[in-house]
Design a protein around this motif. Sequence first.
Motif, PDB file in Angstrom:
ATOM      1  N   SER A 265      23.689  11.505  15.389  1.00 40.89           N
ATOM      2  CA  SER A 265      24.203  10.169  15.701  1.00 40.89           C
ATOM      3  C   SER A 265      23.094   9.188  16.058  1.00 40.89           C
ATOM      4  CB  SER A 265      25.195  10.252  16.867  1.00 40.89           C
ATOM      5  OG  SER A 265      24.556  10.768  18.033  1.00 40.89           O
ATOM      6  N   THR A 266      21.842   9.622  15.919  1.00 43.09           N
ATOM      7  CA  THR A 266      20.710   8.796  16.330  1.00 43.09           C
ATOM      8  C   THR A 266      19.955   8.260  15.121  1.00 43.09           C
ATOM      9  OG1 THR A 266      20.445  10.127  18.352  1.00 43.09           O
ATOM     10  CG2 THR A 266      18.596   8.728  17.703  1.00 43.09           C
ATOM     11  N   ILE A 267      19.640   6.972  15.162  1.00 36.85           N
ATOM     12  CA  ILE A 267      18.866   6.321  14.105  1.00 36.85           C
ATOM     13  C   ILE A 267      17.447   6.102  14.609  1.00 36.85           C
ATOM     14  CG2 ILE A 267      18.635   4.246  12.683  1.00 36.85           C
ATOM     15  CD1 ILE A 267      21.694   3.947  12.875  1.00 36.85           C
ATOM     16  N   TYR A 268      16.480   6.554  13.838  1.00 35.04           N
ATOM     17  CA  TYR A 268      15.064   6.419  14.165  1.00 35.04           C
ATOM     18  C   TYR A 268      14.476   5.307  13.298  1.00 35.04           C
ATOM     19  CZ  TYR A 268      15.849  10.924  16.381  1.00 35.04           C
ATOM     20  OH  TYR A 268      16.349  11.933  17.176  1.00 35.04           O
ATOM     21  N   ILE A 269      13.764   4.392  13.935  1.00 42.74           N
ATOM     22  CA  ILE A 269      13.223   3.226  13.233  1.00 42.74           C
ATOM     23  C   ILE A 269      11.724   3.131  13.466  1.00 42.74           C
ATOM     24  CG2 ILE A 269      13.258   0.701  13.098  1.00 42.74           C
ATOM     25  CD1 ILE A 269      16.193   0.765  13.856  1.00 42.74           C
ATOM     26  N   GLU A 270      10.991   2.854  12.394  1.00 40.92           N
ATOM     27  CA  GLU A 270       9.553   2.629  12.501  1.00 40.92           C
ATOM     28  C   GLU A 270       9.170   1.393  11.691  1.00 40.92           C
ATOM     29  OE1 GLU A 270       6.947   5.416  10.653  1.00 40.92           O
ATOM     30  OE2 GLU A 270       7.651   4.900   8.651  1.00 40.92           O
ATOM     31  N   ASP A 271       7.996   0.873  11.969  1.00 42.94           N
ATOM     32  CA  ASP A 271       7.466  -0.245  11.202  1.00 42.94           C
ATOM     33  C   ASP A 271       7.184   0.216   9.770  1.00 42.94           C
ATOM     34  OD1 ASP A 271       6.457  -2.677  10.491  1.00 42.94           O
ATOM     35  OD2 ASP A 271       4.628  -2.518  11.684  1.00 42.94           O
ATOM     36  N   ASN A 272       7.513  -0.620   8.796  1.00 39.56           N
ATOM     37  CA  ASN A 272       7.167  -0.321   7.407  1.00 39.56           C
ATOM     38  C   ASN A 272       5.745  -0.814   7.168  1.00 39.56           C
ATOM     39  OD1 ASN A 272       7.339   0.368   4.641  1.00 39.56           O
ATOM     40  ND2 ASN A 272       7.911  -1.746   4.148  1.00 39.56           N
ATOM     41  N   LEU A 273       4.799   0.001   7.573  1.00 41.14           N
ATOM     42  CA  LEU A 273       3.399  -0.398   7.522  1.00 41.14           C
ATOM     43  C   LEU A 273       2.826  -0.023   6.165  1.00 41.14           C
ATOM     44  CD1 LEU A 273       1.423  -1.784   9.388  1.00 41.14           C
ATOM     45  CD2 LEU A 273       0.691   0.451  10.211  1.00 41.14           C
ATOM     46  N   THR A 274       2.878  -0.955   5.230  1.00 43.83           N
ATOM     47  CA  THR A 274       2.399  -0.711   3.876  1.00 43.83           C
ATOM     48  C   THR A 274       0.877  -0.694   3.833  1.00 43.83           C
ATOM     49  OG1 THR A 274       2.352  -3.065   3.331  1.00 43.83           O
ATOM     50  CG2 THR A 274       4.432  -1.897   2.974  1.00 43.83           C
ATOM     51  N   SER A 275       0.342  -0.196   2.726  1.00 41.59           N
ATOM     52  CA  SER A 275      -1.119  -0.164   2.567  1.00 41.59           C
ATOM     53  C   SER A 275      -1.697  -1.571   2.591  1.00 41.59           C
ATOM     54  CB  SER A 275      -1.491   0.551   1.262  1.00 41.59           C
ATOM     55  OG  SER A 275      -0.866  -0.082   0.152  1.00 41.59           O
ATOM     56  N   ASP A 276      -0.954  -2.537   2.049  1.00 37.72           N
ATOM     57  CA  ASP A 276      -1.416  -3.929   2.074  1.00 37.72           C
ATOM     58  C   ASP A 276      -1.466  -4.453   3.504  1.00 37.72           C
ATOM     59  OD1 ASP A 276      -1.718  -4.010  -0.641  1.00 37.72           O
ATOM     60  OD2 ASP A 276       0.202  -5.000  -1.034  1.00 37.72           O
ATOM     61  N   ALA A 277      -0.434  -4.106   4.293  1.00 38.81           N
ATOM     62  CA  ALA A 277      -0.397  -4.565   5.681  1.00 38.81           C
ATOM     63  C   ALA A 277      -1.550  -3.961   6.480  1.00 38.81           C
ATOM     64  CB  ALA A 277       0.938  -4.199   6.318  1.00 38.81           C
ATOM     65  N   ILE A 278      -1.833  -2.687   6.224  1.00 37.60           N
ATOM     66  CA  ILE A 278      -2.949  -2.040   6.910  1.00 37.60           C
ATOM     67  C   ILE A 278      -4.264  -2.708   6.519  1.00 37.60           C
ATOM     68  CG2 ILE A 278      -4.245   0.105   7.130  1.00 37.60           C
ATOM     69  CD1 ILE A 278      -1.607   1.617   6.808  1.00 37.60           C
ATOM     70  N   ALA A 279      -4.417  -3.006   5.225  1.00 39.51           N
ATOM     71  CA  ALA A 279      -5.635  -3.654   4.751  1.00 39.51           C
ATOM     72  C   ALA A 279      -5.787  -5.042   5.366  1.00 39.51           C
ATOM     73  CB  ALA A 279      -5.629  -3.747   3.231  1.00 39.51           C
ATOM     74  N   ASN A 280      -4.671  -5.736   5.564  1.00 36.32           N
ATOM     75  CA  ASN A 280      -4.724  -7.075   6.153  1.00 36.32           C
ATOM     76  C   ASN A 280      -5.233  -7.053   7.580  1.00 36.32           C
ATOM     77  OD1 ASN A 280      -3.848  -8.393   3.855  1.00 36.32           O
ATOM     78  ND2 ASN A 280      -1.684  -8.327   4.451  1.00 36.32           N
ATOM     79  N   ARG A 281      -4.999  -5.925   8.275  1.00 35.26           N
ATOM     80  CA  ARG A 281      -5.520  -5.803   9.633  1.00 35.26           C
ATOM     81  C   ARG A 281      -7.035  -5.925   9.637  1.00 35.26           C
ATOM     82  NH1 ARG A 281      -2.493  -0.525  12.249  1.00 35.26           N
ATOM     83  NH2 ARG A 281      -0.498  -1.492  12.805  1.00 35.26           N
ATOM     84  N   GLU A 282      -7.649  -5.278   8.648  1.00 40.22           N
ATOM     85  CA  GLU A 282      -9.101  -5.314   8.560  1.00 40.22           C
ATOM     86  C   GLU A 282      -9.592  -6.645   8.004  1.00 40.22           C
ATOM     87  OE1 GLU A 282     -11.258  -2.863   9.665  1.00 40.22           O
ATOM     88  OE2 GLU A 282      -9.390  -2.213  10.576  1.00 40.22           O
ATOM     89  N   GLY A 283      -8.718  -7.355   7.287  1.00 41.60           N
ATOM     90  CA  GLY A 283      -9.121  -8.604   6.661  1.00 41.60           C
ATOM     91  C   GLY A 283      -8.848  -9.835   7.497  1.00 41.60           C
ATOM     92  N   GLN A 284      -8.555  -9.652   8.799  1.00 40.40           N
ATOM     93  CA  GLN A 284      -8.303 -10.795   9.666  1.00 40.40           C
ATOM     94  C   GLN A 284      -9.541 -11.679   9.771  1.00 40.40           C
ATOM     95  OE1 GLN A 284      -7.230  -8.732  13.219  1.00 40.40           O
ATOM     96  NE2 GLN A 284      -5.067  -8.537  12.678  1.00 40.40           N
ATOM     97  N   THR A 285      -9.296 -12.959   9.973  1.00 41.82           N
ATOM     98  CA  THR A 285     -10.413 -13.893  10.102  1.00 41.82           C
ATOM     99  C   THR A 285     -11.213 -13.594  11.365  1.00 41.82           C
ATOM    100  OG1 THR A 285      -9.142 -15.515  11.367  1.00 41.82           O
ATOM    101  CG2 THR A 285      -9.024 -15.654   8.948  1.00 41.82           C
ATOM    102  N   GLU A 286     -12.438 -14.056  11.376  1.00 39.77           N
ATOM    103  CA  GLU A 286     -13.289 -13.857  12.549  1.00 39.77           C
ATOM    104  C   GLU A 286     -12.674 -14.502  13.784  1.00 39.77           C
ATOM    105  OE1 GLU A 286     -17.856 -14.887  14.027  1.00 39.77           O
ATOM    106  OE2 GLU A 286     -17.295 -15.104  11.918  1.00 39.77           O
ATOM    107  N   PHE A 287     -12.045 -15.659  13.594  1.00 39.91           N
ATOM    108  CA  PHE A 287     -11.396 -16.337  14.724  1.00 39.91           C
ATOM    109  C   PHE A 287     -10.268 -15.478  15.293  1.00 39.91           C
ATOM    110  CE2 PHE A 287      -7.854 -18.983  16.243  1.00 39.91           C
ATOM    111  CZ  PHE A 287      -8.482 -19.671  17.278  1.00 39.91           C
TER     112      PHE A 287
END
Length: 332
Positions: free
Chosen positions: A90-112
């Motif tokens: 009866s329990t629903i487990y939810i996680e972030d849909n962290l795609t490869s693009d989203a992970i790559a965007n973490r590293e591609g954040q601006t210097e600011f």
Amino acid sequence: LKYYHPPTLTPAPCLFDGSSMQIRRDNMINEHINGLLTALAHRRRHSHGQAPPELADTDFVMYRGMLTRIFVTPYSSRDSWTMNATRVGSTIYIEDNLTSDAIANREGQTEFHQQMMYSGYKFETLCVLDRPAHQLERDGLLDAALRSRLTSTVDTNREYCTVFKTRLASHNIVSAAEVDCIDREKSHASPPNRSYRELKTSGLLDSQRKIESFERHKLLKFWAQSFIAGIPTVTVGFRDAHGVLCKVEDFRTQDIPRLVKHKNNMWQANVCMNFADQVLQYIKDCVVDQGPEIQYRIAYNADTQEVCVSELGRLEPFMTREYLATCVSESL
């Protein structure tokens, strides 16, 4: 778990100092909800094989970040998001849909953006001690600890998380959240979250436009995060354009909605809670097939401003084998 002690403002520290020395977390790793499930499996093993009472009648298991994202959607309607869900029993487990693009965007954040992120971690370092201040003072170590934290290397790998059960309308939710610090030593006399404290940063509010933006966007998220986890105090460090910490202000979580009440183009707490209640009920109605390998996608589309749930079919479970074997094997 760290202990809160107000930062020193004379001389005023710079929240940008030491950024090149920081120890950064590896953002390329998708950790799913492993930490939360590991904690629950640990709890089960130390309950003599019986299901802990806090896991009984649980409708949802998810990190606080997912709940916060749902809470703020009515006032952050331009920000699309996706999550994954699976039902076991009866329990629903939810996680972030962290795609490869989203992970790559973490590293591609601006210097600011990276600098702003670092300033938040630096502020946390300047506000905490490894031991309560009264203990350090008793042992003659307080002054040295206060000096040491000014030059401490920021390590974003280190965090303390609390696991808690909460309720929204008819939904019972087991969640987990990072805790920045606590005001006093833990006591069996009261729940520890009543002494937890959130630490946040913001630019100085030196114009009406900045004040309105802070109240509409940042205070909304600060409130939602702390309200969900039952954390009573949010401490905000205000920095100037050069990163210098100029001011520190405490906000009581329960008072934040009243600070923006009756102001134009602001937000209302009851709207956020009602929206989250409806979304969670919609997820319950849609995520019906059971089994950790059967997954669903929950998506908010900013273009259409709709939340949709679709079945993805059979996929590799995002739940850990340890948790499945320890906590839900009887449901499989």
